[in-house]
Design a protein around this motif. Sequence first.
Motif, PDB file in Angstrom:
ATOM      1  N   CYS B 311       0.927  -1.120  -0.098  1.00 38.39           N
ATOM      2  CA  CYS B 311      -0.067   0.133  -0.101  1.00 38.39           C
ATOM      3  C   CYS B 311       0.971   1.351  -0.006  1.00 38.39           C
ATOM      4  O   CYS B 311       1.925   1.285   1.018  1.00 38.39           O
ATOM      5  N   THR B 312       0.517   2.203  -0.940  1.00 38.60           N
ATOM      6  CA  THR B 312       1.250   3.361  -1.111  1.00 38.60           C
ATOM      7  C   THR B 312       0.801   4.439  -0.447  1.00 38.60           C
ATOM      8  O   THR B 312       1.157   5.804  -0.320  1.00 38.60           O
ATOM      9  N   GLY B 315      -4.488   6.560  -0.811  1.00 34.95           N
ATOM     10  CA  GLY B 315      -5.903   7.278  -0.481  1.00 34.95           C
ATOM     11  C   GLY B 315      -7.132   6.762  -1.476  1.00 34.95           C
ATOM     12  O   GLY B 315      -7.966   7.419  -1.343  1.00 34.95           O
ATOM     13  N   ARG B 333      -8.477   1.972   3.471  1.00 35.03           N
ATOM     14  CA  ARG B 333      -6.715   2.472   3.546  1.00 35.03           C
ATOM     15  C   ARG B 333      -6.455   2.055   5.020  1.00 35.03           C
ATOM     16  O   ARG B 333      -5.268   1.485   5.233  1.00 35.03           O
ATOM     17  N   VAL B 336      -5.908  -1.367   5.927  1.00 33.89           N
ATOM     18  CA  VAL B 336      -4.739  -1.991   5.382  1.00 33.89           C
ATOM     19  C   VAL B 336      -3.421  -1.362   6.247  1.00 33.89           C
ATOM     20  O   VAL B 336      -2.552  -2.160   6.742  1.00 33.89           O
ATOM     21  N   PRO B 391      -4.377   1.132  -7.188  1.00 29.76           N
ATOM     22  CA  PRO B 391      -3.302   1.013  -8.218  1.00 29.76           C
ATOM     23  C   PRO B 391      -2.241  -0.030  -8.214  1.00 29.76           C
ATOM     24  O   PRO B 391      -1.637  -0.572  -8.969  1.00 29.76           O
ATOM     25  N   VAL B 392      -2.116  -0.596  -6.734  1.00 27.64           N
ATOM     26  CA  VAL B 392      -1.370  -1.634  -6.656  1.00 27.64           C
ATOM     27  C   VAL B 392      -1.882  -3.015  -6.289  1.00 27.64           C
ATOM     28  O   VAL B 392      -1.180  -4.040  -6.241  1.00 27.64           O
ATOM     29  N   HIS B 396      -8.946  -5.882  -0.726  1.00 31.24           N
ATOM     30  CA  HIS B 396      -9.456  -5.712   0.689  1.00 31.24           C
ATOM     31  C   HIS B 396     -10.558  -6.550   1.115  1.00 31.24           C
ATOM     32  O   HIS B 396     -10.501  -6.915   2.233  1.00 31.24           O
TER      33      HIS B 396
HETATM   34  S1  SF4 Z   1      -6.004   2.428  -3.086  1.00 29.38           S
HETATM   35 FE1  SF4 Z   1      -4.500   0.636  -2.433  1.00 29.38          FE
HETATM   36  S2  SF4 Z   1      -2.610   1.653  -2.509  1.00 29.38           S
HETATM   37 FE2  SF4 Z   1      -4.080   3.426  -2.288  1.00 29.38          FE
HETATM   38  S3  SF4 Z   1      -4.437   3.603  -0.154  1.00 29.38           S
HETATM   39 FE3  SF4 Z   1      -5.998   2.201  -0.682  1.00 29.38          FE
HETATM   40  S4  SF4 Z   1      -4.934   0.368  -0.426  1.00 29.38           S
HETATM   41 FE4  SF4 Z   1      -3.298   1.455  -0.297  1.00 29.38          FE
END
Ligand code: SF4
Lengths: 252, 709
Positions: B311-312, B315, B333, B336, B391-392, B396
């Motif tokens: 997770c970057t 958000g 988010r 995670v 994006p990654v 969830h």
């Molecule tokens: S979209 Fe993915 S990378 Fe971005 S905050 Fe949520 S879990 Fe983390």
Amino acid sequence: MRIAVVMKLVPDVVEELVLSEDGKRLERGDIALKANEFDEQALEQALLLKESSGAELTVIAAETGDVDEMLYTALAKGADRALKLVGDGLQDGIWNAQYAGILVDVIADVGADAVLTGVQANDDLDGQLATWLAAGLGWSFATVVSGVEAAGESLIAKKEFAGGLTANLRLPLPAVLGIQASPEPPRYAPISRVRQIMKTQSLEEREVTAPAGSITVLSLRPPEKTGGAEMIEGDVQAKAARIAEVLAQQGI
Amino acid sequence: MPTGTDLPVAQRAVFEGFQHSWLVPLFYVLATVALIIFFYGVYRRVGRYRAGKRATLVRGWPRRIARSLMEVLTSRRIGRRDRYTGVAHAFIFWAFGFLFLGTTTIFLDHDVLGLVAPSLEFWKGAFFLGFSVVMDVSAALFIIGLVMMAVRRAFFSTFRLSYRRVDGKQQDRSAYEREDWWFLGQLLLIGVTGLLLEAFRLIHDHPWFQGYSPVGLAVAKGFEALGMTAPSAGEAHFVTWWVHAFLALTFIAYIPYAKSVHMLASWANAAARDEKAAVVLPTQETGAQTIPLTPIAANLTWKQLLAVDACTKCGRCHEVCPARTSGAPLSPRDLVLDLREFLGGRRGTAAAAQGTLSAAATALRDDGSPLISADVLWSCTTCRACIEVCPVGIEHVPLIVGMRQTLVEEGEMDQNLAQALMNLGRKGNSFGQSERARAKWAEQAGVPIKDARTEHCEYLWFVGDFASYDPRAQRVSQSVARVLHHLGVDFGILFESERNAGNDARRIGEEGLFESLAEKNMKALSQASFDRIFTTDPHSYNTLKNEYPAYGLECEVLHYTQLLQRLAAEGKMQIVAPQDITVTYHDPCYLGRYNRVFDAPRELIRLTGATLLEMPRNREESFCCGAGGGRIFTGDSLYGEKPAESRIREAAGLHGIESFVVACPKDMAMYTDAAKTAGYEQQIAVEDVIFLIERALGIGAKTPEEVNA
Ligand code: SF4
Ligand code: SF4
């Protein structure tokens, strides 16, 4: 403390109720049965007592239909033992007086010093089971109880009266309680645990003979439709006119 | 300037201007130390993932790697819905890539070839010139991209970058912000010092090929204008070189220890991403697990541990989540990040949390609460929006469902939800109504409906709970029956042998109930005679199509909109009463995001002659009505605002919308209510797409009584 929770099957009124040909009883083969919901409250209350003060919990049900799932579910929720009462004639259903007659000996054998059961059931034609049991056992008794706590050699039962009045009663053990509501809603037993219990645990069975019943039903019938509500349709004018008409008809 | 073939070969010395010979080895020592630290960090991370459970390796690695490579190379998933960030990230990514490759090239040329086969050295001549241009432009784009990111962070009040928690817990997260800025700042410094190095070198040497470094030359001109001379440039070059080297080496060393780990973990996670995440939930055999609310590494799969690292903190999921948007305590988010912090420390560098599994199952944190609270977990609608935007490729929903299984196991749930589960167990429907009443709606349909248990039919219609029992949705079922009858489709239903398909039960976390429902349905299906299945309910559709094959279902499964689309394509739909209205369409999560059925309902709407206006959030970005994942049973608890009301307001914002069209029986119920409570009942009609079709086919004017007569 040893607690016995007495449960029973009652007609499921969500399903169609079928009367026997002579119109004196429900056709048990054609109706659906389910656990009496007040007995489920009693079970939850007993489980809470077990958790708060430690108790051995035995669930008892007469085989007046398929009680296995109800008993296994009780085990899955945390009961220690499940006792199924079997015998001739039970499948046709029994009166509460008969049930109490059977239970007096059973409860003595289980060694229970507290019996919890539902305050009522939808097929109580001859008084409530808790009352019959208290009379049969000669124990201290409270019914319409909505909360029980253990206090040494006695139980404190909370009873609500009309007008918002609440009483806390002390009942020396042994005692019989008719449970109206448990402080917590009945817990959910996950299906996988119930299935697991079915594989690993078995129900204890005990042969019983029901004493003769003393009440005869003369007739049984579904409630007759009386009155009913009328939905008044149309625009405001039409509605007002119809209301005026009805009021006039009723002579109000 | 010399021209033509008399030019010297274009090249430059690597450690240019180093007066002391010991400085060169010093650099190599530092570089080695940096690499050791780097690899140790990677080793620690990998060790953490290995502490996780095995998960069946998803197949197709070459394709996966290619896919994730494409996603990374194009910044596609980052640029979606956010061009600015996509462009900035692409600049940084590509420039970083080139600069990194460039440095590696020099290393190969100088340190490898230079030692073993100096004659093969290639960092000179035409290659060198092309190289210079690419590096020069890259450095410029790198700096531009980073400045864009910094500007966004500092001046756009982008909601998704706010680390404020939504569950009321107090947590100082300023360290996250410092880390973000440090990451940006260090990269920026590396870029700037690199460019300065080039400029100083040009001032010092002024080689004939200086024009091949246009940006560097411009900077050099600037410094010269300020009075910099060749000797002072030489000194500045030496100092800057070391600053640059130090920054670059520390950056490499700390990659696995900080935000920069996403350069490794995110890519790995994107490669491991399961395209069917949440669509098909894992079973026991494929690594399903009940996850404790305070898990240790051994409770999660290696893939989940990797995801938590990947997770970057961008958000995006936080921004789109309907639970978060509606004031619920859930933020995907934060879910995670909470797991990451607990499992591996804030930077994910701590050793795997130790402990036995049974202890972990009941473990609480110091303050006596579980890591992830029941309220957080029960807030999720399983809408899959988070998975869609991440994006990654973080998944969830399976995590949430895994933890919900613990809640179900412990009986920790809303009373209404418990009641719905008991009803499902006893009666096979969440309404607690009689099984025998399941097909009561059919009596009012006005057309004959076959019993698939006794007669063969081409299509078996799996009606579903809502479409069978909910009075509003019953009208949808009746309409579907009339339309299909009108079109001559051979279909039948299972009557009281049908059970709830179990899609929601499974996503509530009641796996045993799902299995029992699936077994009962499979039994009923195996006794019926049909060629294909279609459903009214997207939820049933999802599980029948994607999860029932594991229970032996082999036939094709369609949603009724797909079936009708086929009939339309065959020219069977004769529109006799074109619908001259303006409508919008709401994509149900389980039809759209889950199963990518976006076009069938839209084509049908257009076919009826209606004008379709899209809401801002449409197709993949559709906003959940709030009913999924069992939330329809829990009532409005935990939510401040109803997502369905927010959605109706979104529709009302479109000009001239008369009808809010849905293709899901649950939506029919949710939005009819929402239109009322939000005060749009007079303005916008909520209707199923089938109503439009029925009217357009000219069979909708009749009431069931008229049809029966
Ligand atoms: S979209 Fe993915 S990378 Fe971005 S905050 Fe949520 S879990 Fe983390
Ligand atoms: S599935 Fe939907 S509700 Fe659940 S966390 Fe993801 S975005 Fe939020």
